[in-house]
Enzyme design. Structure first.
Site, PDB file in Angstrom:
ATOM      1  N   SER A 165      32.164  37.408  40.268  1.00  0.00           N
ATOM      2  CA  SER A 165      32.648  36.083  40.654  1.00  0.00           C
ATOM      3  C   SER A 165      32.219  35.038  39.627  1.00  0.00           C
ATOM      4  O   SER A 165      32.536  35.173  38.450  1.00  0.00           O
ATOM      5  CB  SER A 165      32.162  35.751  42.068  1.00  0.00           C
ATOM      6  OG  SER A 165      32.860  34.642  42.591  1.00  0.00           O
ATOM      7  N   ASP A 249      41.925  40.521  46.775  1.00  0.00           N
ATOM      8  CA  ASP A 249      41.211  39.323  46.347  1.00  0.00           C
ATOM      9  C   ASP A 249      42.201  38.267  45.852  1.00  0.00           C
ATOM     10  O   ASP A 249      43.076  38.564  45.028  1.00  0.00           O
ATOM     11  CB  ASP A 249      40.231  39.708  45.232  1.00  0.00           C
ATOM     12  CG  ASP A 249      39.319  38.567  44.805  1.00  0.00           C
ATOM     13  OD1 ASP A 249      39.445  37.450  45.343  1.00  0.00           O
ATOM     14  OD2 ASP A 249      38.465  38.816  43.929  1.00  0.00           O
ATOM     15  N   HIS A 281      37.208  40.309  47.760  1.00  0.00           N
ATOM     16  CA  HIS A 281      36.268  39.748  46.794  1.00  0.00           C
ATOM     17  C   HIS A 281      34.835  40.238  47.028  1.00  0.00           C
ATOM     18  O   HIS A 281      34.337  40.216  48.140  1.00  0.00           O
ATOM     19  CB  HIS A 281      36.329  38.222  46.877  1.00  0.00           C
ATOM     20  CG  HIS A 281      35.694  37.509  45.734  1.00  0.00           C
ATOM     21  ND1 HIS A 281      36.111  37.651  44.431  1.00  0.00           N
ATOM     22  CD2 HIS A 281      34.653  36.628  45.697  1.00  0.00           C
ATOM     23  CE1 HIS A 281      35.379  36.895  43.638  1.00  0.00           C
ATOM     24  NE2 HIS A 281      34.480  36.267  44.381  1.00  0.00           N
TER      25      HIS A 281
END
Length: 308
Positions: A165, A249, A281
């Site tokens: 991320s 995601d 995610h």
């Protein structure tokens, strides 16, 4: 100042659901990744860890992970890892990250340094970037020569950046920053897991953590804007990159675009792409024992140990 206990009598100034609340008195209540685990020997993976303070004045630190195997003269690849959390959540001690990184180290046979940088909104961007890059320079420089685990077990000619991320976002920017910088630090490769990139349409809480007039077209969050670093992908300062995305995601398409633009940029390195169907995610952090996470960890291990 952080307040972990809910107080219904306090007035909320900003509710960044489901991650945190900012109260009018200035206190902050984080709602995710708040459970911490101490370092030590993990009996499930036979990986040992310890915490090292890098900069006492700011509190920047790293949690080091090492396979608990008989001492060998052979040094291991060094992975410098940046946790996710949107720049405002999680830490190296978070239960989710500690558990997942133990498994990555066990699957990869590497020494790993997980960097604990200061978080927004108390420390708005670019503070997290500055902390994380300074830690990288220490780990691969003075720290690598003085800290016993790094000195004795890390191969500083095989340094990898990795993160998920926003941590993947930082890894990208640091690989660009090191390109042609004249620094002695050399990055062998970058593992970008579910990278947090976007464009002019807001996603997540970028505008909350970054007081930038450019909004979601700030080059830090959108590497493809003309005035940003997107046109410089061919200068990425490493030999190999793997981009890992999750099929469900919302950031998947941006990760795929990054891979495609990198391949078409004229960059001379080798790029790999891995997509996990049916997962969302950072699933590998939330569910590190699922079969799909094990596949990701195995692929990362192969990436970190590929000396071709």
């Amino acid at each position: 100042m952080e307040d972990q206990d809910s107080n219904p009598a306090k007035e909320v100034a900003r509710d960044v659901f489901p991650f945190l609340r900012v109260y009018k008195d200035g206190t902050i209540q984080r709602l995710v990744a708040t459970e911490s685990l101490p370092p030590g020997l993990d009996s499930e993976t036979n990986v040992v860890s310890k915490d090292v303070v890098i900069f006492p004045e700011t509190g920047v630190s790293a949690r080091l992970y090492l396979p608990n195997e008989p001492i060998s003269r052979k040094k291991l690849p060094l992975v410098v890892y940046y946790h996710g959390g949107g720049f405002f959540a999680a830490s190296t001690a978070s239960r989710e990250y500690h558990s997942a990184l133990n498994r990555i180290v066990a699957a990869s046979n590497v020494i790993l340094a997980s960097v604990d940088y200061r978080l927004a909104p108390e420390n708005p961007i670019p503070v997290p970037y500055a902390d994380a890059f300074a830690a990288l320079e220490w780990i691969a420089g003075a720290g690598g020569r003085s800290e016993p685990w790094l000195r004795d077990h890390a191969d500083l000619d095989r340094v990898y950046l990795a993160g998920d991320s926003c941590g993947a976002n930082m890894s990208h920017h640091f690989a660009l920053k090191l390109s042609g910088s004249g620094r002695a630090l050399r990055i062998r490769g970058v593992a970008m897991i579910h990278p947090y990139f976007w464009g002019k349409d807001p996603i997540g809480a970028w505008l909350f953590v970054c007081p930038s007039e450019k909004g979601c077209d700030d080059p830090l969050i959108n590497p493809f804007v003309e005035e940003g670093n997107g046109s410089g992908l061919q200068k990425l300062g490493c030999e190999r990159v793997i981009v890992v995305v999750a099929g469900d995601d919302i950031l998947k398409d941006r990760g795929r675009l990054y891979y495609e633009k990198l391949v078409g940029s004229g960059w001379k390195g080798k790029a790999e792409y891995l997509e996990t169907e049916g997962k969302d995610h950072v699933f590998h952090i939330i569910q590190p024992d699922c079969e799909e996470a094990k596949i990701v960890f195995k692929r990362l291990g192969a990436f970190f140990n590929d000396d071709s």
